[in-house]
Design a protein around this motif. Structure first.
Motif, PDB file in Angstrom:
ATOM      1  N   LEU A  16      28.338  32.866  50.124  1.00 31.93           N
ATOM      2  CA  LEU A  16      28.828  34.233  50.195  1.00 31.93           C
ATOM      3  C   LEU A  16      28.032  35.043  49.181  1.00 31.93           C
ATOM      4  O   LEU A  16      27.912  34.627  48.018  1.00 31.93           O
ATOM      5  N   SER A  17      27.464  36.159  49.586  1.00 34.15           N
ATOM      6  CA  SER A  17      26.647  36.933  48.658  1.00 34.15           C
ATOM      7  C   SER A  17      27.078  38.388  48.629  1.00 34.15           C
ATOM      8  O   SER A  17      27.616  38.919  49.609  1.00 34.15           O
ATOM      9  N   SER A  18      26.808  39.027  47.486  1.00 31.37           N
ATOM     10  CA  SER A  18      27.168  40.426  47.284  1.00 31.37           C
ATOM     11  C   SER A  18      25.951  41.181  46.759  1.00 31.37           C
ATOM     12  O   SER A  18      25.250  40.698  45.865  1.00 31.37           O
ATOM     13  N   SER A  19      25.723  42.353  47.304  1.00 33.09           N
ATOM     14  CA  SER A  19      24.647  43.207  46.796  1.00 33.09           C
ATOM     15  C   SER A  19      25.178  44.260  45.837  1.00 33.09           C
ATOM     16  O   SER A  19      24.410  45.035  45.273  1.00 33.09           O
ATOM     17  N   GLY A  20      26.504  44.296  45.654  1.00 30.03           N
ATOM     18  CA  GLY A  20      27.120  45.269  44.758  1.00 30.03           C
ATOM     19  C   GLY A  20      27.740  44.606  43.541  1.00 30.03           C
ATOM     20  O   GLY A  20      27.523  43.413  43.282  1.00 30.03           O
ATOM     21  N   PRO A  21      28.543  45.360  42.774  1.00 31.27           N
ATOM     22  CA  PRO A  21      29.200  44.794  41.577  1.00 31.27           C
ATOM     23  C   PRO A  21      30.111  43.627  41.953  1.00 31.27           C
ATOM     24  O   PRO A  21      30.808  43.660  42.960  1.00 31.27           O
ATOM     25  N   PHE A  22      30.085  42.609  41.113  1.00 29.92           N
ATOM     26  CA  PHE A  22      30.836  41.399  41.428  1.00 29.92           C
ATOM     27  C   PHE A  22      31.068  40.635  40.133  1.00 29.92           C
ATOM     28  O   PHE A  22      30.111  40.207  39.486  1.00 29.92           O
ATOM     29  N   ASP A  23      32.320  40.450  39.725  1.00 32.09           N
ATOM     30  CA  ASP A  23      32.584  39.752  38.472  1.00 32.09           C
ATOM     31  C   ASP A  23      33.198  38.377  38.730  1.00 32.09           C
ATOM     32  O   ASP A  23      33.539  38.035  39.853  1.00 32.09           O
ATOM     33  N   ARG A  24      33.359  37.614  37.672  1.00 32.65           N
ATOM     34  CA  ARG A  24      33.848  36.241  37.803  1.00 32.65           C
ATOM     35  C   ARG A  24      35.296  36.185  38.291  1.00 32.65           C
ATOM     36  O   ARG A  24      35.687  35.252  38.979  1.00 32.65           O
ATOM     37  N   ARG A  25      36.102  37.172  37.917  1.00 33.82           N
ATOM     38  CA  ARG A  25      37.485  37.177  38.383  1.00 33.82           C
ATOM     39  C   ARG A  25      37.548  37.351  39.899  1.00 33.82           C
ATOM     40  O   ARG A  25      38.305  36.666  40.591  1.00 33.82           O
ATOM     41  N   MET A  26      36.735  38.257  40.429  1.00 33.53           N
ATOM     42  CA  MET A  26      36.663  38.437  41.878  1.00 33.53           C
ATOM     43  C   MET A  26      36.158  37.171  42.552  1.00 33.53           C
ATOM     44  O   MET A  26      36.664  36.748  43.597  1.00 33.53           O
ATOM     45  N   ALA A  27      35.140  36.550  41.943  1.00 31.94           N
ATOM     46  CA  ALA A  27      34.571  35.331  42.514  1.00 31.94           C
ATOM     47  C   ALA A  27      35.606  34.212  42.548  1.00 31.94           C
ATOM     48  O   ALA A  27      35.734  33.484  43.542  1.00 31.94           O
TER      49      ALA A  27
END
Length: 284
Positions: A127-138
């Motif tokens: 799963l990949s994100s091109s926008g903001p992404f933090d460890r809590r979301m992950a």
């Protein structure tokens, strides 16, 4: 093509399905053929052709045991253990994809909800994100993904699951995706170059022994596969190595024993070796 979907991603969530092929059993394969319209007996025959019977507790000590055989309509079909999908069989990839389709749909929906890109290649989930992404979301996404995986009868291999944050080297299926195109990692280039140089210097037999391959043919096909893989990704870099590899193979053809160079190249018509080519190719 799978890795290409994650180009320019800032963050990656990578998960691995534990014992992916061996988790799929004969009953699931039977249902695939039955749902396609095959008669029950034929669906059973096809399922058994595409699976391997569990034995001595492999791949699971109890899961594949048959406990109730008295209702078998055809006694000769009775068995103490049902089959499982073997890794590496030519039918296993397609069967696994059909079996795991509900999981793909669930994870694709989860990815779409969070504006992520989802791919699965066999047991590798990304799963990949091109926008903001933090460890809590992950962490939250990984928990949701684990629930979907468990609901479909599979299990996540926790040791192979990780988050790749922005700025870290991003690799999908052994390929770099942190630029504007998919690239071969440095270690893969070094691995292939080392094989080619070692065989040029010490011959097929010497390199086979030094590298611990069980046979010269096994080594030859391994190297040929690496070059085919590299050529798909970076044909320009691979071209000279393929030429050197072909010359070495022709020079040391006797080391293949009962096999010939064409046995190594048997599936690649673009470099099929002819008697004329063998005669004209310089061996220096």
């Amino acid at each position: 093509m799978c890795a290409d979907q994650h180009l320019r991603a800032r963050s990656l969530i990578k998960m691995d399905l534990h014992n992916f092929f061996h988790t799929i059993d004969e009953r699931q394969v039977y249902r695939i053929f039955a749902d396609l319209g095959y008669a029950p007996l034929l669906a059973l025959e096809l399922a058994r052709l595409c699976t391997r019977q569990a034995h001595n507790g492999f791949p699971h000590p109890t899961r594949f045991l048959v406990r109730h055989q008295r209702h078998s309509a055809i006694p000769n079909y009775s068995t103490g253990a049902i089959g499982f999908v073997p890794q590496g069989a030519p039918t296993s990839g397609a069967i696994a994809n059909l079996t795991v389709r509900p999981l793909d749909e669930a994870l694709a929906a989860l990815a779409s909800k969070h504006r992520l890109v989802y791919t699965r290649y066999a047991d590798d989930i990304v799963l990949s994100s091109s926008g903001p992404f933090d460890r809590r979301m992950a962490a939250s996404l990984m928990r949701q993904a684990r629930r979907e995986v468990a609901g479909c009868g599979f299990a996540v291999h926790d040791r192979k699951s990780r988050l790749t944050p922005p700025g870290a080297r991003r690799i999908v299926l052994g390929l770099l995706v942190d630029g504007d195109r998919v690239r071969l990692p440095k270690e893969m280039r070094s691995r292939i170059s080392t094989h080619i140089h070692g065989m040029e210097k010490f011959g097929l037999r010497g390199h086979q022994i030094a590298r611990g391959f069980p046979s010269v043919l096994g080594l030859a096909r391994h190297v040929d596969g690496l070059l085919a893989f590299a050529s798909d990704i970076d044909p320009g870099w691979t071209e000279d190595l393929r030429t050197r590899w072909r010359r070495t193979l022709l020079r040391d053809a006797a080391a293949l024993g009962a096999f010939t160079p064409s046995d190594v190249y048997r599936r690649r018509d673009d470099i099929a070796i002819t008697a004329y080519e063998i005669k004209r190719t310089p061996l220096g």
